[in-house]
Design a protein around this motif. Sequence first.
Motif, PDB file in Angstrom:
ATOM      1  N   GLU A 135       0.836  -1.194   0.000  1.00 12.80           N
ATOM      2  CA  GLU A 135       0.000   0.000   0.000  1.00 12.80           C
ATOM      3  C   GLU A 135       0.871   1.245   0.000  1.00 12.80           C
ATOM      4  O   GLU A 135       2.041   1.199   0.384  1.00 12.80           O
ATOM      5  N   TRP A 136       0.264   2.344  -0.451  1.00 11.29           N
ATOM      6  CA  TRP A 136       1.008   3.589  -0.647  1.00 11.29           C
ATOM      7  C   TRP A 136       0.325   4.745   0.073  1.00 11.29           C
ATOM      8  O   TRP A 136      -0.896   4.740   0.278  1.00 11.29           O
ATOM      9  N   ASP A 137       1.144   5.724   0.436  1.00  9.66           N
ATOM     10  CA  ASP A 137       0.639   6.996   0.951  1.00  9.66           C
ATOM     11  C   ASP A 137       0.713   7.980  -0.217  1.00  9.66           C
ATOM     12  O   ASP A 137       1.806   8.347  -0.658  1.00  9.66           O
ATOM     13  N   TYR A 138      -0.446   8.369  -0.747  1.00 11.27           N
ATOM     14  CA  TYR A 138      -0.452   9.273  -1.903  1.00 11.27           C
ATOM     15  C   TYR A 138      -1.676  10.170  -1.872  1.00 11.27           C
ATOM     16  O   TYR A 138      -2.652   9.916  -1.169  1.00 11.27           O
ATOM     17  N   ASP A 139      -1.596  11.240  -2.660  1.00  8.44           N
ATOM     18  CA  ASP A 139      -2.681  12.216  -2.734  1.00  8.44           C
ATOM     19  C   ASP A 139      -2.664  12.877  -4.102  1.00  8.44           C
ATOM     20  O   ASP A 139      -1.685  12.776  -4.848  1.00  8.44           O
ATOM     21  N   PHE A 140      -3.755  13.573  -4.405  1.00 15.37           N
ATOM     22  CA  PHE A 140      -3.800  14.390  -5.618  1.00 15.37           C
ATOM     23  C   PHE A 140      -3.236  15.772  -5.327  1.00 15.37           C
ATOM     24  O   PHE A 140      -3.500  16.362  -4.282  1.00 15.37           O
ATOM     25  N   LEU A 141      -2.479  16.298  -6.269  1.00 15.25           N
ATOM     26  CA  LEU A 141      -2.119  17.711  -6.282  1.00 15.25           C
ATOM     27  C   LEU A 141      -2.724  18.300  -7.540  1.00 15.25           C
ATOM     28  O   LEU A 141      -2.540  17.758  -8.626  1.00 15.25           O
ATOM     29  N   THR A 142      -3.433  19.382  -7.401  1.00 14.57           N
ATOM     30  CA  THR A 142      -4.065  20.001  -8.555  1.00 14.57           C
ATOM     31  C   THR A 142      -3.615  21.440  -8.682  1.00 14.57           C
ATOM     32  O   THR A 142      -3.047  22.023  -7.764  1.00 14.57           O
ATOM     33  N   ALA A 143      -3.897  22.040  -9.824  1.00 12.41           N
ATOM     34  CA  ALA A 143      -3.505  23.432 -10.070  1.00 12.41           C
ATOM     35  C   ALA A 143      -4.138  24.377  -9.064  1.00 12.41           C
ATOM     36  O   ALA A 143      -3.622  25.448  -8.779  1.00 12.41           O
ATOM     37  N   THR A 144      -5.284  24.002  -8.503  1.00 13.03           N
ATOM     38  CA  THR A 144      -5.973  24.894  -7.570  1.00 13.03           C
ATOM     39  C   THR A 144      -5.296  24.973  -6.213  1.00 13.03           C
ATOM     40  O   THR A 144      -5.650  25.807  -5.397  1.00 13.03           O
ATOM     41  N   ASP A 145      -4.292  24.110  -5.973  1.00 14.37           N
ATOM     42  CA  ASP A 145      -3.586  24.179  -4.698  1.00 14.37           C
ATOM     43  C   ASP A 145      -2.755  25.454  -4.564  1.00 14.37           C
ATOM     44  O   ASP A 145      -2.349  25.815  -3.473  1.00 14.37           O
ATOM     45  N   GLY A 146      -2.478  26.115  -5.696  1.00 14.41           N
ATOM     46  CA  GLY A 146      -1.736  27.371  -5.649  1.00 14.41           C
ATOM     47  C   GLY A 146      -0.311  27.217  -5.154  1.00 14.41           C
ATOM     48  O   GLY A 146       0.225  28.084  -4.484  1.00 14.41           O
ATOM     49  N   ILE A 147       0.329  26.104  -5.478  1.00 22.84           N
ATOM     50  CA  ILE A 147       1.677  25.846  -4.999  1.00 22.84           C
ATOM     51  C   ILE A 147       2.668  26.261  -6.075  1.00 22.84           C
ATOM     52  O   ILE A 147       2.592  25.791  -7.205  1.00 22.84           O
ATOM     53  N   ASN A 148       3.617  27.117  -5.736  1.00 26.66           N
ATOM     54  CA  ASN A 148       4.622  27.472  -6.734  1.00 26.66           C
ATOM     55  C   ASN A 148       5.652  26.358  -6.836  1.00 26.66           C
ATOM     56  O   ASN A 148       5.672  25.416  -6.043  1.00 26.66           O
ATOM     57  N   ASP A 149       6.532  26.458  -7.841  1.00 31.42           N
ATOM     58  CA  ASP A 149       7.457  25.369  -8.141  1.00 31.42           C
ATOM     59  C   ASP A 149       8.344  25.016  -6.962  1.00 31.42           C
ATOM     60  O   ASP A 149       8.594  23.849  -6.675  1.00 31.42           O
TER      61      ASP A 149
END
Length: 520
Positions: free
Chosen positions: A247-261
């Motif tokens: 099993e894995w620990d994972y999540d979605f990151l989307t453009a709406t998170d507002g995270i810069n590079d």
Amino acid sequence: MNITLPPRKGSQPLEIDTSGLHHVVIIGANGSGKTRFANRLAADLGGQAFRLSAIKALYNKDSEDASDNSIDMLYRQAVSGSSLLRPDLKGEFERMIGLMVNEEMLSLIQYKYSGDKRKMHHTRLDRVMEQWQKVFPGNRVLVESGRMLFSRDISSDAYSPSKLSDGEKTVLYYLGAVTFAPKASTILVDSPEMFLHPSSIASLWNSIENSRPDCTFIYVTHDLQFASTRGQGNTIWVKNCNPVKGEWDYDFLTATDGINDEVYLAIIGARKPVLFIEGDGVHSIDARLYPLIFEDYTVKSLGGCDRVIESTRTFNSLRSFHNLNAYGIVDRDRRDEGEVSYLRKKQVYVPDVAEIENIFMLEPVIRTMARINHRNPDEAFAKVKRNIMRLFEADLRQQALQHTRHRVKKGVEHRIDGRFANIGQLENHISDLAHELNPRATYESLCREFRRYVQDGDYASVLRVYNRKTMLSESHVAHHCGLRRDDKDVYINTIINILSVNRPGADDIRTAIRSTFSLG
């Protein structure tokens, strides 16, 4: 079509609705388990999965992909049914070329012996040649005596695919391999940025995706620059893996998170709290020093202080998502205690010295360097202190003026940000600013304060307010600490070297520098 992702630690697996979705990026740090994640995903997809890996295709010639629709298996099937295809080709790259040339030869034979002389069938090789010449304008591809050949232009000699560069082979591999993917399949690409020039990655993969609009592309990478070329889409951040439980620990990151590079990179790579600092990440003193001082942090250089402050704020606003703390460090410069206190509440820390060069002038650092070089620490520090106090006294009024200018500038910015009902109110407010801010009173107060530092011999306070880039040279600290050359760069590099290899004295220097901060 929905794709169910692999088992997820502590909760139900996530699903991706691929309707209208052309690509997904799986991203994670080295060792996070993203390759295992992709392998499990491919296994669950079964016949709908089609794997691509340039490094395996070009270099791992002894392994085979046993999947029913893989290029290796397609090659095996073609060899058993065609006398035109060489049976001894090794590696996915050579076999892919063999399959395309074999199809081309069969198409020519069929055209010659069929009674139908209409336009020839458009083969895989035709499509690949068209795309190749878009990527490499002026280059030519031809088939001669059952071989694929290349030339730089019409006048140059033709050469075999083995003479191509790794980058050219990779482009050819991807252009050709995707043509063999089953209809409406999921194409998983391992390290899609490998061997490719950064300037061509976006256009190449856009072209490849457009050539197979029926397929969904899933890219497995740790390269943030590549991930950014995919624009809108789903990004799966693989944080960790438990191979025993599968099993894995994972999540979605989307453009709406507002995270810069920079924040994004820290998130996917961090195993420790994140520390954002100023500097260019290569040549700046900050980037060379702070990772050696704050060894329990993932240190990331961001350039200017504004980016450090904003990235720390953004990262910590997402703490419920990534469960990591972020801190920032910016130079004090001429900030007053109010500004320093405000930044500290935002977990941005300011050293008790005016700028990073002053860190190397801390009393415990000087004493440690003198002791390492068999000099009397008391005498060495006394001489350096005397030089610094003399410089500061001569520069006192100019330093007070610079601090006054900073405070006036901040005061103007704060007051101009107020709300005004009309232009008249704004004009009246501005006309009163000089009286309200009273820069002369601030200047005279600072002069008195700075004179007191000189009278009291308050060396620590002078380091806190004194901005002078030439201080290290003019104080002759390297000479007084016993170094062979009285050179500021030699002095700094010696301290960096002591810290990097943990020579005697490293712990004392590290403790002295850390004491100027109060990180969590």
